[in-house]
Design a protein around this motif. Sequence first.
Motif, PDB file in Angstrom:
ATOM      1  N   VAL A  44       0.842  -1.200   0.000  1.00 33.57           N
ATOM      2  CA  VAL A  44       0.000   0.000   0.000  1.00 33.57           C
ATOM      3  C   VAL A  44       0.878   1.251   0.000  1.00 33.57           C
ATOM      4  O   VAL A  44       0.650   2.197  -0.769  1.00 33.57           O
ATOM      5  CB  VAL A  44      -0.947   0.011   1.215  1.00 33.57           C
ATOM      6  N   ARG A  78       2.600   1.819  -3.394  1.00 31.29           N
ATOM      7  CA  ARG A  78       1.684   2.302  -4.436  1.00 31.29           C
ATOM      8  C   ARG A  78       1.337   3.771  -4.229  1.00 31.29           C
ATOM      9  O   ARG A  78       1.244   4.536  -5.200  1.00 31.29           O
ATOM     10  CB  ARG A  78       0.424   1.455  -4.453  1.00 31.29           C
ATOM     11  N   LEU A  79       1.130   4.172  -2.991  1.00 34.27           N
ATOM     12  CA  LEU A  79       0.829   5.579  -2.717  1.00 34.27           C
ATOM     13  C   LEU A  79       2.019   6.467  -3.078  1.00 34.27           C
ATOM     14  O   LEU A  79       1.858   7.521  -3.704  1.00 34.27           O
ATOM     15  CB  LEU A  79       0.453   5.761  -1.252  1.00 34.27           C
ATOM     16  N   LEU A  98      -6.756   0.279  -1.068  1.00 32.50           N
ATOM     17  CA  LEU A  98      -6.683   1.553  -1.788  1.00 32.50           C
ATOM     18  C   LEU A  98      -8.047   2.027  -2.271  1.00 32.50           C
ATOM     19  O   LEU A  98      -8.249   3.230  -2.483  1.00 32.50           O
ATOM     20  CB  LEU A  98      -5.705   1.440  -2.952  1.00 32.50           C
ATOM     21  N   VAL A 156      -9.021   4.397   0.277  1.00 31.46           N
ATOM     22  CA  VAL A 156      -8.223   5.624   0.200  1.00 31.46           C
ATOM     23  C   VAL A 156      -8.764   6.537  -0.893  1.00 31.46           C
ATOM     24  O   VAL A 156      -8.766   7.760  -0.760  1.00 31.46           O
ATOM     25  CB  VAL A 156      -6.744   5.278  -0.085  1.00 31.46           C
ATOM     26  N   ASP A 157      -9.259   5.937  -1.974  1.00 36.92           N
ATOM     27  CA  ASP A 157      -9.638   6.677  -3.175  1.00 36.92           C
ATOM     28  C   ASP A 157     -11.123   6.986  -3.301  1.00 36.92           C
ATOM     29  O   ASP A 157     -11.537   7.577  -4.299  1.00 36.92           O
ATOM     30  CB  ASP A 157      -9.201   5.889  -4.422  1.00 36.92           C
TER      31      ASP A 157
END
Length: 230
Positions: A20, A23-24, A207, A210-211
Amino acid sequence: MRTSGVAVVTGANRGIGREVAARLAARGVTTVLAVRDEARGQEAARGMTGPVVVRRLDVADPASVGALASWLAAEHGGVDVLVNNAAVHYDTWQSAADADLRVVEEALAVNVVGAWRMAVALAPLLRPGGRLVNVSSGAGSFGETGSAGGAPAYSVSKAALDMLTVKLAADLRRRRVLVNAVCPGWVATDMGGAGGRPVADGAASILFAVDVPDDGPSGGFFRDGRRIPW
């Protein structure tokens, strides 16, 4: 898709947390790998692209959490994403009726109180439009676990984390911070063991939360972008 701001990922030195964070950071998000062992955190950060910072964190230690919060305030002035990923004791070796309560206490201290402590410490720093993601598990779902035994400390701690998610979502809604719990699925990690799905799939599940857009869900429980039962 979030491509800027500051994200904190706990337990980010391996497995799903590392994926994670990677990727961020690759998107351009300044990503703080919050880890108990800084040397392992630095090793995990090698090979990542984008802005990455490694900071020591023990979610079970109030002083450690307070130090991280103070550093975030001083260095960044706020936080846009908190991913509560740190967890211990997938205790498949014991049952509820004869559980080692020391293991149970440790699981609750990290998996629930540790996540709660992070939420309390960072809530004042979460900017409007922020996201708080609690990494949970289907093992803590009443709808999925049914009458299955095994992993009692882990399962109970994740069920409690789910309720914490609902309470935090209600409290932070007025500040336009969305809070959701996510099950990454059974993933092939040190904790999950061999045979699970790829780490990348588990990270993608996280994610999603997150998005989520500003008009997206808050106070829900998701896997792969779909609601699952509490």
